[in-house]
Design an enzyme around this catalytic site. Sequence first.
Site, mmCIF file in Angstrom:
data_model
loop_
_atom_site.group_PDB
_atom_site.id
_atom_site.type_symbol
_atom_site.label_atom_id
_atom_site.label_comp_id
_atom_site.label_asym_id
_atom_site.label_seq_id
_atom_site.Cartn_x
_atom_site.Cartn_y
_atom_site.Cartn_z
ATOM 1 N N ASP B 91 0.855 -1.189 0.000
ATOM 2 C CA ASP B 91 0.000 0.000 0.000
ATOM 3 C C ASP B 91 0.893 1.241 0.000
ATOM 4 O O ASP B 91 2.112 1.137 0.065
ATOM 5 C CB ASP B 91 -0.961 -0.027 1.196
ATOM 6 C CG ASP B 91 -0.222 0.031 2.525
ATOM 7 O OD1 ASP B 91 1.034 0.036 2.523
ATOM 8 O OD2 ASP B 91 -0.890 0.074 3.574
ATOM 9 N N SER B 92 0.272 2.410 -0.062
ATOM 10 C CA SER B 92 1.069 3.637 -0.185
ATOM 11 C C SER B 92 1.644 4.088 1.143
ATOM 12 O O SER B 92 2.581 4.867 1.191
ATOM 13 C CB SER B 92 0.186 4.751 -0.732
ATOM 14 O OG SER B 92 -0.791 5.092 0.246
ATOM 15 N N GLY B 93 1.089 3.611 2.233
ATOM 16 C CA GLY B 93 1.526 4.054 3.558
ATOM 17 C C GLY B 93 0.668 5.164 4.111
ATOM 18 O O GLY B 93 0.648 5.403 5.311
ATOM 19 N N GLY B 94 -0.041 5.871 3.237
ATOM 20 C CA GLY B 94 -0.838 7.012 3.682
ATOM 21 C C GLY B 94 -1.977 6.618 4.609
ATOM 22 O O GLY B 94 -2.171 7.205 5.672
ATOM 23 N N ASP B 145 -2.927 8.315 -1.916
ATOM 24 C CA ASP B 145 -4.199 9.004 -2.107
ATOM 25 C C ASP B 145 -4.538 9.820 -0.865
ATOM 26 O O ASP B 145 -3.926 9.655 0.184
ATOM 27 C CB ASP B 145 -5.320 8.007 -2.433
ATOM 28 C CG ASP B 145 -5.430 6.899 -1.398
ATOM 29 O OD1 ASP B 145 -4.529 6.783 -0.535
ATOM 30 O OD2 ASP B 145 -6.409 6.134 -1.450
ATOM 31 N N GLN B 188 -11.294 7.572 -5.492
ATOM 32 C CA GLN B 188 -11.870 8.154 -4.281
ATOM 33 C C GLN B 188 -13.156 8.889 -4.651
ATOM 34 O O GLN B 188 -13.587 8.830 -5.792
ATOM 35 C CB GLN B 188 -10.856 9.093 -3.606
ATOM 36 C CG GLN B 188 -9.665 8.382 -2.971
ATOM 37 C CD GLN B 188 -10.047 7.518 -1.770
ATOM 38 O OE1 GLN B 188 -11.180 7.562 -1.285
ATOM 39 N NE2 GLN B 188 -9.100 6.702 -1.298
ATOM 40 N N GLY B 215 -11.425 3.982 -0.088
ATOM 41 C CA GLY B 215 -12.317 4.746 0.782
ATOM 42 C C GLY B 215 -13.551 4.003 1.237
ATOM 43 O O GLY B 215 -14.485 4.601 1.756
ATOM 44 N N ASP B 265 -8.459 -7.372 -0.127
ATOM 45 C CA ASP B 265 -7.493 -7.593 0.953
ATOM 46 C C ASP B 265 -8.168 -7.237 2.261
ATOM 47 O O ASP B 265 -9.023 -6.350 2.316
ATOM 48 C CB ASP B 265 -6.263 -6.700 0.787
ATOM 49 C CG ASP B 265 -6.504 -5.299 1.333
ATOM 50 O OD1 ASP B 265 -7.143 -4.495 0.626
ATOM 51 O OD2 ASP B 265 -6.104 -5.025 2.478
ATOM 52 N N CYS B 303 -14.511 -28.681 5.223
ATOM 53 C CA CYS B 303 -13.214 -28.084 4.883
ATOM 54 C C CYS B 303 -12.154 -29.174 4.778
ATOM 55 O O CYS B 303 -12.101 -30.084 5.596
ATOM 56 C CB CYS B 303 -12.827 -27.062 5.934
ATOM 57 S SG CYS B 303 -11.208 -26.309 5.659
ATOM 58 N N CYS B 305 -8.887 -28.618 4.906
ATOM 59 C CA CYS B 305 -7.589 -28.113 5.348
ATOM 60 C C CYS B 305 -6.955 -29.022 6.403
ATOM 61 O O CYS B 305 -7.627 -29.839 7.033
ATOM 62 C CB CYS B 305 -7.689 -26.679 5.847
ATOM 63 S SG CYS B 305 -8.071 -26.478 7.592
ATOM 64 N N CYS B 308 -8.793 -28.893 9.833
ATOM 65 C CA CYS B 308 -10.091 -29.577 9.913
ATOM 66 C C CYS B 308 -9.961 -31.081 9.743
ATOM 67 O O CYS B 308 -10.767 -31.840 10.263
ATOM 68 C CB CYS B 308 -11.053 -28.994 8.884
ATOM 69 S SG CYS B 308 -11.485 -27.288 9.287
ATOM 70 N N HIS B 333 -6.606 -22.244 9.008
ATOM 71 C CA HIS B 333 -7.940 -22.606 8.517
ATOM 72 C C HIS B 333 -8.636 -21.414 7.854
ATOM 73 O O HIS B 333 -9.224 -21.546 6.776
ATOM 74 C CB HIS B 333 -8.827 -23.148 9.644
ATOM 75 C CG HIS B 333 -10.278 -23.146 9.269
ATOM 76 N ND1 HIS B 333 -10.847 -24.139 8.496
ATOM 77 C CD2 HIS B 333 -11.260 -22.227 9.484
ATOM 78 C CE1 HIS B 333 -12.114 -23.845 8.270
ATOM 79 N NE2 HIS B 333 -12.400 -22.698 8.852
HETATM 80 ZN ZN ZN Z 1 -10.315 -25.996 7.738
#
Ligand code: ZN
Lengths: 422, 398
Positions: B91-94, B145, B188, B215, B265, B303, B305, B308, B333
């Site tokens: 990211d930009s850090g802002g 931004d 924005q 935003g 994200d 699941c 994974c 699980c 998980h």
């Molecule tokens: Zn799982």
Amino acid sequence: MNFSVKAWSNGGRARAGVLQVGSCPSPIETPCLLLSTRKGLPHFISPDLLPSLPSPHSHLLQVSPLHFFEALSPNTISTIGGLHQLLGLHEYGFVAVARDSIQCLPEFNSTNRVGASFETPRGRALIKPLEYMKLISSLRPNIWTTLADEVPAWVSDQRNKTSVDRTLRWIDECVILSPAGGAVFGACVGGSNIEERRRCAQELAVKNVSGYWIGGFGLGESMDERPALLNAVTVRGRQTFCIYETTCATSLQTLQIWKSLPEEKPRLICGLGLPEEVLQGVAAGIDLFDSVYIYHLTLGGFALTFLLDRFEEKLSKPRSNDTGGDGTKINLRATVYRKDTTPIVESCKCYTCQNHTKAYINHLLNVHEMLAQILLEIHNTHHYLGFFRSMRESIKEGKFEQFRQNFIQSRRDHLAKATVCA
Amino acid sequence: MALRFEVLGRFNRARAAQLTLPHFLCQTPLFMPVGTQGTIKGLTTTQLEDIGCQIILGNTYHLALRPTSELIDELGGLHKFMNWPRALLTDSGGFQMVSLLHLADITEKGVTFQSPVDGKPMLLTPEESIQIQNRIGADIIMALDDVVKTTITGPRIGEAMRRTLRWIDRCIAAHKRPHEQNLFGIVQGGLDPVLRDECVRGLVARDLPGYAIGGLAGGEDKDSFWRVVAQCTTTLPEDKPRYVMGVGYPLDIVVCSALGADMYDCVYPTRTARFGTALVPEGVVKLKHKAMADDTSPIDPTCACMVCKNYTRAYIHCLVTKDAMGSQLLSYHNLYYMMTLSRDLHSSIIQGRFPEFVCKFLQKMFPKGDVPQWVCNAMEVAGIDISSCCAPFFSSQG
Ligand SMILES: [Zn+2]
Ligand SMILES: [Zn+2]
């Protein structure tokens, strides 16, 4: 469980053996390290990363039943099917010992005739043999130790005697309640009193147990008094004879009186951590060791770095003191590692050294990221397993004493040089 | 431009694409876990690969403080530093400054703030943000931004949007590695469609490798949220990736994907794991809850994974919030869940069964048919018929 001694080091009591545990795919050679766990899993190494450690010697896990006391009910653990099911580790051997030497420690003042007291994260807990065995029955470890009244080095002779009496009585109580399947290791205590240690070993020697857990160490005794305390329980009659033959007329009588722990059964000890302490234990004929040392190193940001492969070799030359280490380990928090793009140990085959640099771990420690502990526990466990492998090789080659002397000497040299550098 | 974006399949506005970045060939829609300090809390990079993570996010503000972008650069970039072979985004850090530091202030020059190290006033300009991100070396870097809270109203929104447009030119000019790193512009304009539209047009004119919708996910109501996403996705170019920043919850991701967004994200899956919450198709499972102590079923029986397959809720219950392993296993998980969701979105769009997937997803999450009205509204715009999973009583509620 099956155990047999395969080799004795020349002229000493250090021994190399083979331990077979039902769930482990292949036999484990001793002396060996038990991995320290929290509720059955290593502190930071998740189960999918465990196979990256050397097999099969990383397959013995030490578990404290106290971790489950009031956390998971014995009924639930039984429903799930015991430790192997609970932890999804079917090819591992679990060794249950009451204390974990980190968060659950014996609290001798509150221990009484009905049960042993421990300091735990949930406060003080008094565990009676019946409750303890209920947990053991639900956990179904491969090996479990009987409940002990462990006392620190400074207690009175009377308190020490009580501790031995209680521990011996609890062995019988636990054995009567013992579940089918697991192998029981009888607890051997006696604090810093050689007579009590001998008495306990002698009584224990005739009991119907599969192995021995030597308790009461790492509780305030000095390193210097340890060999005598260990020898008091592990010295073989034949060797007693050899030692005293030329100097003492009563040697034969001595041999008859001092029966030690039978040598055909495995011996486990908790509370010896430093390499030098483990060397003392191996020299006295101990087969299995706990690994809280690795936990403490890892939390402190330390990584083991001493040379492993050949016992003739000396330790690496000390660098200046800003590495925060002492020749056996380095502290990765030290600023010298900020830009160090080499692995912790160049030749190390562990996951951490194969994938990450000192600079990265230094950064993770600086920003308090958990991955630092994960990577350090992996490396330190890997490295310490390597130390045990070297010890086994030296015993098999009949050179254990040489290995031990070299190790201790090069440490001393290092410390001396480091002092000069500083 | 250092990326290729090929749409492989569509369902109305939704699209499944292949995004070729310098370090990885990604399948969208995709979720990017947040690895603020050059690590995803409690997981190794090998585990992240096993889980199927394609892009990891690093926070420029944190990395610039420690270990510093200069050090990362000297040691060969963030990929090498953390040994992550796949893609990275910074990211930009802002935003981090504005949200973490009370004394951040935005002027035409940049974001001024008090150094958390020595308290001295500091300035992060668009040029500096790009310079730092060039040193870190992520596959995707974000323009600085002017961020305002979505709950703010008035002329400040317009000012921030126009400043964001002025700053994008400074970012483009400062960008030294356009053939190795992709600079994304950020749309924005708050909740105002006119401002959003102006911003989109301004950014599209600059022909950037990709666009983010910024935003959002800042406390605005859900109807406003999806309407902004829907508006931006209709006006942003078809052949460029669209990234909705700070989103989020599985439901939000499904809705945004139906509206034509590609990337997301959020710290939520890993943060909530540390507090003992697991993501499951039905919503969440709070493993701290007493009832879990005797629950011998897996976190999510559907699941696949590692967690699980091996662990009961009872065992995880006794670990969570007490032992490091609890958050390690739950993070594993939760990220696995997010990656499975990403993969399912991708494949259901390609295989032409996206509406069925959405309906199944909503049915599991709202078994009583009480799908929130905003979801129904968004799905109508997305052209996805979800009537089969909405109870008549609920869907008729305005
Ligand atoms: Zn799982
Ligand atoms: Zn290593």
